[in-house]
Structures are given as C-alpha cells and as structure tokens.
Design an enzyme around this catalytic site. Structure first.
Site, PDB file in Angstrom:
ATOM      1  CG  ASP A  18      39.601  38.272  44.191  1.00  0.00           C
ATOM      2  OD1 ASP A  18      39.817  38.627  43.024  1.00  0.00           O
ATOM      3  OD2 ASP A  18      38.951  37.258  44.473  1.00  0.00           O
ATOM      4  CG  ASN A  72      36.052  26.991  48.925  1.00  0.00           C
ATOM      5  OD1 ASN A  72      35.666  27.795  48.075  1.00  0.00           O
ATOM      6  ND2 ASN A  72      37.045  27.241  49.749  1.00  0.00           N
ATOM      7  CG  HIS A 101      36.253  31.037  46.903  1.00  0.00           C
ATOM      8  ND1 HIS A 101      37.460  30.363  47.010  1.00  0.00           N
ATOM      9  CD2 HIS A 101      36.205  31.457  45.599  1.00  0.00           C
ATOM     10  CE1 HIS A 101      38.090  30.396  45.852  1.00  0.00           C
ATOM     11  NE2 HIS A 101      37.350  31.040  44.976  1.00  0.00           N
ATOM     12  CD  GLU A 127      38.829  30.493  50.662  1.00  0.00           C
ATOM     13  OE1 GLU A 127      37.839  29.976  50.101  1.00  0.00           O
ATOM     14  OE2 GLU A 127      40.003  30.277  50.299  1.00  0.00           O
TER      15      GLU A 127
HETATM   16  C1  F6R Z   1      38.671  35.714  41.224  1.00  0.00           C
HETATM   17  C2  F6R Z   1      37.592  35.344  42.142  1.00  0.00           C
HETATM   18  C3  F6R Z   1      37.330  33.914  42.458  1.00  0.00           C
HETATM   19  C4  F6R Z   1      37.074  33.075  41.213  1.00  0.00           C
HETATM   20  C5  F6R Z   1      36.829  31.623  41.594  1.00  0.00           C
HETATM   21  C6  F6R Z   1      36.606  30.750  40.364  1.00  0.00           C
HETATM   22  O1  F6R Z   1      38.726  37.122  41.081  1.00  0.00           O
HETATM   23  O2  F6R Z   1      36.952  36.183  42.636  1.00  0.00           O
HETATM   24  O3  F6R Z   1      36.233  33.822  43.323  1.00  0.00           O
HETATM   25  O4  F6R Z   1      35.965  33.589  40.536  1.00  0.00           O
HETATM   26  O5  F6R Z   1      37.910  31.131  42.318  1.00  0.00           O
HETATM   27  O6  F6R Z   1      37.782  30.705  39.620  1.00  0.00           O
HETATM   28  P1  F6R Z   1      37.809  29.998  38.190  1.00  0.00           P
HETATM   29  O7  F6R Z   1      36.956  30.812  37.304  1.00  0.00           O
HETATM   30  O8  F6R Z   1      39.264  30.041  37.791  1.00  0.00           O
HETATM   31  O9  F6R Z   1      37.286  28.621  38.401  1.00  0.00           O
END
Ligand code: F6R
Length: 252
Positions: free
Chosen positions: A66, A135, A137, A142
């Site tokens: 992403d 959440n 994701h 989402e």
């Molecule tokens: C980022 C991504 C997100 C993160 C998720 C957890 O490329 O795909 O899904 O993996 O938001 O983020 P952290 O590791 O910062 O808690």
C-alpha cells in the site's frame, strides 16, 4: 494457524530465516511486503542475515501492499521512504523490480488495474508478509472490504488514521486515502505470514481468532488460506484462549 514465539526479536529471526530459505530455493521469488512498526525488526534482522550469509537479493521482485494517496516518494511518512530506509537502501535489491503504488498518480483507477496485473505477470506472490491494524485491516483493506477486491483506492477509517497519527507531526497531516492491494490479491499469495506483536494487538488477535470468515474482519480471509500462518509474540497472544497457539521452533 496461530503460532507463538516469545518476542518480536524471535519473530524477526524466524521470518528472516523463512525469507532466506525461500531466496535460496527460488532466487527470483516474488515477495509481498508490508510497512509499519511490526516489520521494522524483521527487516533489520533480514538485512543483517543477508550481509552475514552473502545472499543475492538482486533477482527478487517485490510488491508493497500500500501507499498513502497524496504523499510523494520523498515524503518521510510515505511507504516509499519507509522501504528505502528499512530495506532497499540497505541490501542490493534491483530497483526496477521493487514495486509500490504511486501515491501521486493522476489516473488512480488505471494504476490500480495495472498493479494487480503486474503481480499476475510476475507469476504471483510467493511469500506475503502482513501486519494487522487494530481494526483487523490488512494492507489498507478496512472492515467491510470485499474479499473479492483487487488493488483499489480506500478511504482510511478514523481508527486507522488515529493509529497511524503517531508517525505524523499532527493528526491533520494523516492522509485520508490510500491505495491498497485487494484482499483477493493477498489471498492468492502462495504463502502468507501475518505477524502481530505487542499488547496493543492482543484484542485484535482475540477478535481474529473468534471471527468467522467475515468481511467485517478483513484479516479473517487468511483463515481460508491453506498455508497462512498467524505469528504472535507473547504480548499479542495474551487474550487468546489457552492452547490455541502452536509453539514455533526459534531460529538462531
Ligand atoms: C502497512 C500495512 C498495514 C500495517 C498495519 C499494522 O503496509 O499494510 O496493514 O501492517 O497497519 O501496522 P503496525 O505494524 O505499525 O502496527
């Protein structure tokens, strides 16, 4: 499906070992990469091991999950910047084989179509790394995203913007939209490692464990994958029922 290692460092050792095993077996493998705090110790360990073991990463192709819309590659909070900081500036990937969505692209729909197509043309993702949002994701898919989704533009939820606000100077600077690989694209990876560390992911792991295959919990799509592993440290496993996690052998 749920596997336990004691600490984020032990998880980093294990995941790095898996990546290197894959590269030894298939030097031109296709990796699906994530960003975020969870991945930082993993990339750190991987860079160390690549140097120590003289691993050639130049034949790999990588696709990131992403990118924020509106942030250019040189913005310190962009995922392009993150990837250079934690991985691409540290080991010798072939730059033309490292792909991320372009957050400044004008024709977003065309880009989304092209991104999913590029992955298919590369032969599909061999190993997908995933973190998980509080959440549920994965990527920026989402809650409520279709399991059949391909790369698409997403409006970030308030929860995600709040969670990620810690990386920005002010909450107002957190982008409102992103481009993300779709859930169907992710589910087509041959192997998936979903990693959760820290007590702030404990409730999410309990929710994921309790969830059926349900678009309200995007990460639940991995439950239908024959080779997906959910790897948690002790803090993230704290609210899982006793006996749910298999213990993984630690890698040196
Ligand atoms: C980022 C991504 C997100 C993160 C998720 C957890 O490329 O795909 O899904 O993996 O938001 O983020 P952290 O590791 O910062 O808690």
């Amino acid at each position: 499906m749920f596997f336990l290692l004691p600490t984020p460092q032990a998880i980093a050792d294990y995941v790095s070992h898996r990546l290197i095993q894959l590269i030894r077996h298939k030097p031109d493998a296709v990796l699906g990469l994530a960003t975020g705090s969870t991945m930082e110790p993993i990339y750190e360990r991987f860079c160390q091991q690549v140097a120590q073991q003289d691993i050639d990463v130049s034949h790999l192709t990588t696709f990131n999950l992403d990118e924020y819309i509106g942030l250019g590659a040189d913005h310190p909070q962009s995922y392009h910047y993150y990837m250079r900081q934690y991985l691409f500036n540290r080991v010798a990937f072939a730059q033309h084989k490292t792909f991320l969505p372009d957050g400044l692209c004008v024709d977003l729909n065309e880009q989304c179509q092209r991104y999913s197509d590029l992955i298919r043309q590369a032969g599909g993702i061999d190993l997908q790394l995933l973190g998980i949002g509080s959440n549920g994701h994965i990527g920026f898919n989402e809650p409520g995203t279709s399991f059949a989704s391909r790369t698409h533009v997403v409006d970030l939820s308030e929860q995600t913007r709040l969670d990620n606000g810690r990386f920005f100077d002010s909450q107002d600077h957190v982008p409102t939209q992103a481009i993300t690989l779709g859930l169907q694209d992710i589910a087509e990876a041959k192997d998936i490692l979903l990693i959760a560390t820290g007590s702030n992911k404990a409730q999410t792991m309990a929710d994921l464990y309790a969830s059926a295959l349900d678009e309200a919990m995007p990460a639940s799509i991995v439950k239908a994958h024959p080779r997906a592993m959910v790897i948690v440290d002790e803090a993230a496993a704290a609210l899982l029922p006793q006996g749910v996690c298999k213990t993984l052998t630690q890698m040196a």
